[in-house]
Design a protein around this motif. Sequence first.
Motif, PDB file in Angstrom:
ATOM      1  N   LYS A 274       0.841  -1.190   0.000  1.00  0.00           N
ATOM      2  CA  LYS A 274       0.000   0.000   0.000  1.00  0.00           C
ATOM      3  C   LYS A 274       0.878   1.243   0.000  1.00  0.00           C
ATOM      4  CE  LYS A 274      -1.808   1.850   3.696  1.00  0.00           C
ATOM      5  NZ  LYS A 274      -2.636   2.273   4.864  1.00  0.00           N
ATOM      6  N   VAL A 275       0.613   2.136  -0.942  1.00  0.00           N
ATOM      7  CA  VAL A 275       1.247   3.456  -0.978  1.00  0.00           C
ATOM      8  C   VAL A 275       0.159   4.473  -1.293  1.00  0.00           C
ATOM      9  CG1 VAL A 275       2.944   4.935  -2.091  1.00  0.00           C
ATOM     10  CG2 VAL A 275       3.472   2.517  -1.713  1.00  0.00           C
ATOM     11  N   GLY A 276      -0.054   5.403  -0.376  1.00  0.00           N
ATOM     12  CA  GLY A 276      -1.125   6.372  -0.572  1.00  0.00           C
ATOM     13  C   GLY A 276      -2.466   5.685  -0.633  1.00  0.00           C
ATOM     14  N   SER A 277      -3.184   5.926  -1.723  1.00  0.00           N
ATOM     15  CA  SER A 277      -4.509   5.318  -1.891  1.00  0.00           C
ATOM     16  C   SER A 277      -4.476   4.093  -2.798  1.00  0.00           C
ATOM     17  CB  SER A 277      -5.476   6.360  -2.473  1.00  0.00           C
ATOM     18  OG  SER A 277      -5.012   6.809  -3.741  1.00  0.00           O
ATOM     19  N   GLU A 278      -3.280   3.668  -3.193  1.00  0.00           N
ATOM     20  CA  GLU A 278      -3.156   2.538  -4.108  1.00  0.00           C
ATOM     21  C   GLU A 278      -2.717   1.277  -3.367  1.00  0.00           C
ATOM     22  OE1 GLU A 278      -3.856   2.365  -7.250  1.00  0.00           O
ATOM     23  OE2 GLU A 278      -4.149   4.468  -7.792  1.00  0.00           O
ATOM     24  N   THR A 279      -3.273   0.136  -3.777  1.00  0.00           N
ATOM     25  CA  THR A 279      -2.825  -1.164  -3.272  1.00  0.00           C
ATOM     26  C   THR A 279      -2.624  -2.113  -4.445  1.00  0.00           C
ATOM     27  OG1 THR A 279      -5.084  -2.007  -2.961  1.00  0.00           O
ATOM     28  CG2 THR A 279      -4.018  -0.928  -1.058  1.00  0.00           C
ATOM     29  N   ARG A 280      -1.614  -2.980  -4.323  1.00  0.00           N
ATOM     30  CA  ARG A 280      -1.398  -4.028  -5.322  1.00  0.00           C
ATOM     31  C   ARG A 280      -0.996  -5.304  -4.584  1.00  0.00           C
ATOM     32  NH1 ARG A 280       2.227  -1.655 -10.215  1.00  0.00           N
ATOM     33  NH2 ARG A 280       1.553  -3.597 -11.241  1.00  0.00           N
ATOM     34  N   THR A 281      -1.361  -6.445  -5.158  1.00  0.00           N
ATOM     35  CA  THR A 281      -1.151  -7.732  -4.493  1.00  0.00           C
ATOM     36  C   THR A 281      -0.451  -8.700  -5.421  1.00  0.00           C
ATOM     37  OG1 THR A 281      -3.097  -7.468  -3.072  1.00  0.00           O
ATOM     38  CG2 THR A 281      -2.308  -9.712  -3.434  1.00  0.00           C
ATOM     39  N   ILE A 282       0.518  -9.447  -4.865  1.00  0.00           N
ATOM     40  CA  ILE A 282       1.176 -10.518  -5.609  1.00  0.00           C
ATOM     41  C   ILE A 282       1.066 -11.817  -4.809  1.00  0.00           C
ATOM     42  CG2 ILE A 282       2.807  -9.010  -6.797  1.00  0.00           C
ATOM     43  CD1 ILE A 282       4.941  -9.881  -4.804  1.00  0.00           C
ATOM     44  N   VAL A 283       1.093 -12.925  -5.533  1.00  0.00           N
ATOM     45  CA  VAL A 283       1.147 -14.255  -4.921  1.00  0.00           C
ATOM     46  C   VAL A 283       2.466 -14.883  -5.335  1.00  0.00           C
ATOM     47  CG1 VAL A 283       0.147 -16.567  -4.851  1.00  0.00           C
ATOM     48  CG2 VAL A 283      -1.350 -14.563  -4.867  1.00  0.00           C
ATOM     49  N   ALA A 284       3.249 -15.353  -4.348  1.00  0.00           N
ATOM     50  CA  ALA A 284       4.556 -15.945  -4.611  1.00  0.00           C
ATOM     51  C   ALA A 284       4.632 -17.340  -4.014  1.00  0.00           C
ATOM     52  CB  ALA A 284       5.663 -15.066  -4.027  1.00  0.00           C
ATOM     53  N   ASP A 285       5.227 -18.273  -4.758  1.00  0.00           N
ATOM     54  CA  ASP A 285       5.501 -19.614  -4.256  1.00  0.00           C
ATOM     55  C   ASP A 285       6.945 -19.660  -3.771  1.00  0.00           C
ATOM     56  OD1 ASP A 285       2.984 -20.392  -4.887  1.00  0.00           O
ATOM     57  OD2 ASP A 285       3.529 -21.687  -6.567  1.00  0.00           O
ATOM     58  N   LEU A 286       7.142 -20.055  -2.518  1.00  0.00           N
ATOM     59  CA  LEU A 286       8.475 -20.146  -1.932  1.00  0.00           C
ATOM     60  C   LEU A 286       8.828 -21.613  -1.707  1.00  0.00           C
ATOM     61  CD1 LEU A 286       8.206 -17.419   0.869  1.00  0.00           C
ATOM     62  CD2 LEU A 286       8.758 -17.115  -1.537  1.00  0.00           C
ATOM     63  N   ARG A 287      10.084 -21.961  -1.990  1.00  0.00           N
ATOM     64  CA  ARG A 287      10.560 -23.311  -1.711  1.00  0.00           C
ATOM     65  C   ARG A 287      11.965 -23.240  -1.143  1.00  0.00           C
ATOM     66  NH1 ARG A 287      13.614 -27.343  -3.596  1.00  0.00           N
ATOM     67  NH2 ARG A 287      14.252 -26.232  -5.462  1.00  0.00           N
ATOM     68  N   GLN A 288      12.280 -24.165  -0.235  1.00  0.00           N
ATOM     69  CA  GLN A 288      13.597 -24.197   0.361  1.00  0.00           C
ATOM     70  C   GLN A 288      14.666 -24.456  -0.689  1.00  0.00           C
ATOM     71  OE1 GLN A 288      13.706 -27.162   3.394  1.00  0.00           O
ATOM     72  NE2 GLN A 288      12.597 -25.942   4.900  1.00  0.00           N
ATOM     73  N   SER A 289      15.765 -23.732  -0.575  1.00  0.00           N
ATOM     74  CA  SER A 289      16.948 -24.054  -1.357  1.00  0.00           C
ATOM     75  C   SER A 289      17.681 -25.156  -0.608  1.00  0.00           C
ATOM     76  CB  SER A 289      17.851 -22.822  -1.496  1.00  0.00           C
ATOM     77  OG  SER A 289      17.164 -21.773  -2.141  1.00  0.00           O
ATOM     78  N   GLY A 290      18.075 -26.214  -1.313  1.00  0.00           N
ATOM     79  CA  GLY A 290      18.692 -27.323  -0.599  1.00  0.00           C
ATOM     80  C   GLY A 290      19.346 -28.320  -1.517  1.00  0.00           C
ATOM     81  N   PHE A 291      19.484 -29.551  -1.021  1.00  0.00           N
ATOM     82  CA  PHE A 291      20.227 -30.575  -1.737  1.00  0.00           C
ATOM     83  C   PHE A 291      19.577 -30.932  -3.072  1.00  0.00           C
ATOM     84  CE2 PHE A 291      20.774 -31.489   2.889  1.00  0.00           C
ATOM     85  CZ  PHE A 291      22.075 -31.010   2.983  1.00  0.00           C
ATOM     86  N   ILE A 292      18.249 -30.858  -3.146  1.00  0.00           N
ATOM     87  CA  ILE A 292      17.579 -31.248  -4.390  1.00  0.00           C
ATOM     88  C   ILE A 292      17.697 -30.183  -5.475  1.00  0.00           C
ATOM     89  CG2 ILE A 292      15.968 -32.836  -3.283  1.00  0.00           C
ATOM     90  CD1 ILE A 292      13.870 -30.636  -3.421  1.00  0.00           C
ATOM     91  N   ASP A 293      18.409 -29.085  -5.191  1.00  0.00           N
ATOM     92  CA  ASP A 293      18.688 -28.115  -6.244  1.00  0.00           C
ATOM     93  C   ASP A 293      19.791 -28.610  -7.174  1.00  0.00           C
ATOM     94  OD1 ASP A 293      16.813 -26.293  -5.325  1.00  0.00           O
ATOM     95  OD2 ASP A 293      18.227 -25.340  -3.958  1.00  0.00           O
TER      96      ASP A 293
END
Length: 583
Positions: free
Chosen positions: A145-164
Amino acid sequence: MIRFLRARIGGEQGAALPMVIGITVVLGLLVTTAVAYATGGFRQAAATQEWSASLAAAYAGVEDYQSRLSEDTSYVQYGNPAADFSSTSDVRLPTGTNVNAAFNTLASEPWVKVPGSDDNSFFRYEVDNSNYQSSGTIRVRATGKVGSETRTIVADLRQSGFIDFLYFTDYEIMDPSFSSASNSCVKYWWDGRSSISGNCGEIAFSGGDTIDGPVHSNDTIRICSASFLGAVTTSYRPSSGIKYNPRDSNGNYCNGQSFAIPGSPSFSPVIGMPATNSQHLRETRSDLVTDGVPRPGCLYTGPTEITLNSNGTITVYSPWTKKTQITGSPATGGSTPAMCGSLSQLRSTSGATFTMPPSNVIYVQNVPSVASDPNYWSSSSRPSGLSCVGVNGRTDENGNGNGIGYPVRYENAPSGSYGCRNGDLFVKGTVNGQATLSAEHYVYVTGDIVYRDDQEDVLGLVGNDAIWVWNPTTGSNRYYDNTLLGGYNRRIDAAILSVGHTFAVQNPSIGSGRGTLTVNGAIAQKFRGIVRSGSGGYVKNYVYDVRLKYVAPPKFLSPVTTTYGVNVWIEVEPAFEASGAAR
């Protein structure tokens, strides 16, 4: 004439005033329009700045949640259960000093200020952890939110690890437990092993090896006549020159190396191995459903054989097992839920066949020696009818025999291979589902392990000690064909992790070649394992399962230091108004 002029002038008296008024009105309208245009442009520019900045604030929200996860991997349990986005999740609000205003969802509740910004840039976020247990993925919906504007994102997070990585190694030497290498060799080449006299058992990539996927070693890699088709990283960082050792396994300088990505190998920090896989034992506790283990897995005790069936069932033979889920640490109680198989069938030679627990862990432990443990057996007792012998009713020349069919007839295995009370897992079959199979001692791959659906099925294989590609032999050259396996070649579809030792072929130097070992997935190990020696063993064909960039086997182990990366993100309709009210 004079009268005519006066008449004309007199007739035009009063015409100038309307003209002046009209011109004034027109000019006023022009000025008003210009001011209105300029003001509107200013407002539009300001709104555009706020609109752009609100997206950056949403990103700041994702980064805030990432940093909290990296500092505390258990933070995945936190969120606001009142948020619509979390409706299918098992989350709770943090309390005390861990209170996080970013989980707020009401108009009356504050937002979190973006660090380093003015007092006009804020964020909040919601968490969906419903797929974390099955795929290791956490979904975050962040609103800026900045001023009167809002924007939304959806992010998928995954662990960095051995299977990389298709291939990960902590030390580029043979495991001292299974070789003549000294324990003093257990240090990185770049951190002092290079000055040790004698043979530390370094293993080189050579002989035309082709590695089709990302590779990382905490050590200095020996590379000779091998091709790397993916990124190669190492924790060896010399002041100048190449970041690998151009020698073969005998220490001779060589060439013929090729790297598809210029600049390889490149530097990357050490990735710490976990001390044990005991976390998987915790995942079988039924008393932690509100403390990080909402769906306990299955526990088996002593040598256990598992066959994966293509119809989604598994067949488990585990004669030492008494309880398949436990309570307490150390364990003091337990139960035998139907989801883990009938106890009487588990202890029968035909085994118990049941649906594989969905998206969960199966752990095989050593026979406990503590009397208060629900799976305890005294040193002088054993399951009814069980003798610690091989399939031929006796132990082999090295005293091996575990009572569930190993060693096989005529087999002479290395000493200590088939302990009667060890938490050893013997596994083969067709995977139909998602699971991680983990053992306190060894994992033996006794046949092909293949996915029924290579887009949906995922398997993790974790050994606290070694993971062996089973290759039984007579142990000598008394017979013309001293390899007891029928057929050739072996395929393993899985993410493989040996926490404390190695991934290797059993008896790699005995007999003639076994064909090709294909691993479709990922391999991580503490020490390099031998797959082929002389004319024995297998030729390597290792291919990275690119799905592992986005999903992980259920509850797969992570490095000591864990970071979370954003795999996918997308902008969606704003979740909140600038007032803080949900849309």
